[in-house]
Scaffold this motif. Structure first.
Motif, PDB file in Angstrom:
ATOM      1  N   CYS A 154      -1.233   1.605   6.430  1.00 52.61           N
ATOM      2  CA  CYS A 154      -2.541   1.597   5.775  1.00 52.61           C
ATOM      3  C   CYS A 154      -3.500   0.634   6.493  1.00 52.61           C
ATOM      4  O   CYS A 154      -3.133  -0.496   6.814  1.00 52.61           O
TER       5      CYS A 154
ATOM      6  N   CYS B  30       0.852  -1.184   0.000  1.00 48.09           N
ATOM      7  CA  CYS B  30       0.000   0.000   0.000  1.00 48.09           C
ATOM      8  C   CYS B  30       0.893   1.240   0.000  1.00 48.09           C
ATOM      9  O   CYS B  30       2.045   1.177   0.423  1.00 48.09           O
TER      10      CYS B  30
ATOM     11  N   HIS C  88      -6.338  -0.168   5.065  1.00 46.34           N
ATOM     12  CA  HIS C  88      -7.073  -0.739   3.925  1.00 46.34           C
ATOM     13  C   HIS C  88      -8.543  -0.347   3.957  1.00 46.34           C
ATOM     14  O   HIS C  88      -9.416  -1.164   3.680  1.00 46.34           O
TER      15      HIS C  88
ATOM     16  N   CYS D  57      -4.249   2.026  -1.861  1.00 45.23           N
ATOM     17  CA  CYS D  57      -4.328   0.821  -1.027  1.00 45.23           C
ATOM     18  C   CYS D  57      -4.323  -0.427  -1.908  1.00 45.23           C
ATOM     19  O   CYS D  57      -5.200  -0.593  -2.767  1.00 45.23           O
ATOM     20  N   ALA D  58      -3.367  -1.298  -1.685  1.00 44.91           N
ATOM     21  CA  ALA D  58      -3.232  -2.514  -2.509  1.00 44.91           C
ATOM     22  C   ALA D  58      -4.361  -3.510  -2.224  1.00 44.91           C
ATOM     23  O   ALA D  58      -4.774  -4.252  -3.113  1.00 44.91           O
TER      24      ALA D  58
HETATM   25 ZN    ZN Z   1      -4.032  -0.735   2.247  1.00 40.15          ZN
END
Ligand code: ZN
Ligand code: GDP
Length: 316
Positions: free
Chosen positions: A269, A264, A271, A277-278
């Motif tokens: 993060c 991220c 999320h 954000c991954a």
């Molecule tokens: Zn994230």
């Protein structure tokens, strides 16, 4: 209900050691509050007195010299929280955490326990007990869908003694483990089946609401005949793990790790709505199922609320 005991005779261990013996290395296999029992490589054992709050726990590697105990550095430490918020060390040098559940287990329990295990650097695995009961196949296939890519999963019945072999094989791979799970899922029953020398009280169904149930407070470590070791600590069985933090949940939630390093934009993060954000990207791409993300968000909310409450009570 009482579990049948295995009556196989055990070889008589060599005589206990005394103070006059030289320095010896061993492991603490029982903690009685003011004394600990140390087992040595050759199978001999001895009791050594310790101060009540000496900090020694079951699983500690020690040297014993003339009745004096010296603790060696620990590989891992597992902690629990008691009913009043105090934190206690459960055991040292554990390798695996067995998360025992049955159909009545609370939602989110497995995920929290997996995160807590990973934080403590223990390998988590899930044991679904009471598979002799009807309507467990749906639960099993749901859990399999969620966790098969993350942690080992064992479907067993402690009462029927079914499904035990894969679990025993897993434990025999040199693993020292402990079980966690809410009360009534069958942890004592399972320990009784796996370590016939232990003889724990299995609670009657009618005892469920009986808060005053007698439990022994001795922590013990048991070698399994097929290999591996199990630690039993009654306080841990009752109260469970130390709460996880938001950062730990975000880093170790099961199902996110399958996608490799979650990169991220922000290192801390959560999320949720953070840019770059991954995890959110993986949900949008369909790589993380929306239900899993919803579960994550639910637990995140609970953990945040718990941390805020703890801060206001100044627990930390
Ligand atoms: Zn994230
Ligand atoms: P603990 O509180 O997790 O230690 O649970 P116990 O071992 O005391 O078991 C709670 C209840 O579940 C007891 O009535 C057990 O007989 C029952 N139980 C344990 N294992 C099984 C199982 O595999 N199948 C079924 N049907 N009941 C079980």
């Amino acid at each position: 209900m009482k579990i049948e005991r295995n009556k196989t005779a055990r070889p008589t261990p060599p005589p206990d050691l005394s103070d006059s013996d030289p320095v010896r290395e061993g492991v603490i296999v029982a903690h009685h509050g003011v004394s600990v029992e140390v087992a040595f490589e050759d199978g001999r054992r001895r009791m050594v007195r310790v101060k009540r709050n000496s900090g020694h726990v079951v699983g500690d590697n020690v040297t014993v010299t003339g009745g004096v105990l010296k603790r060696m550095p620990r590989r891992t430490e597992l902690r629990r929280r008691d009913a009043r918020g105090g934190i206690h060390l459960v055991a040292a040098n554990l390798d695996v955490l067995g998360i025992v559940i049955a159909h009545q287990s609370p939602a989110g329990f497995i995920d929290r326990a997996i995160v807590a295990a990973r934080v403590a650097e223990l390998q988590p695995f899930v044991i679904v007990n009471k598979c002799d009961l009807a309507d467990t196949s749906e639960l099993l296939s749901r859990l399999d869908g969620i966790y098969a890519g993350s942690v080992p999963l064992f479907a067993i019945s402690a009462v029927n003694r079914s499904g035990l072999q894969p679990l025993q094989e897993f434990l025999s791979q040199g693993h020292r483990g402990v079980f966690v799970g809410s009360s009534g899922v069958g942890k004592s029953s399972l320990l009784n089946v796996l370590c016939p020398d232990i003889d724990l009280k299995v609670r009657e169904v009618s005892d469920y609401k009986n808060q005053g149930r007698h439990t022994t407070t001795v922590s013990t470590l048991h070698r399994l005949s097929g290999g591996g070791e199990l630690v039993d600590t009654p306080g841990f069985r009752e109260f469970g793990l130390v709460d996880i933090t938001v950062e730990e949940l975000a880093a170790y939630f099961p199902g996110f790790e399958e996608h490799g390093e979650i990169a991220c934009r922000f290192r801390n993060c959560r999320h949720r709505t953070e840019p770059g954000c991954a995890v959110i990207r993986l949900v949008e791409q369909g790589s993380i199922p929306p239900e899993r993300y919803a579960t994550y968000m639910e637990i995140l909310g609970e953990v945040e609320a718990g941390q805020a409450e703890a801060r206001s009570k100044d627990w930390r």
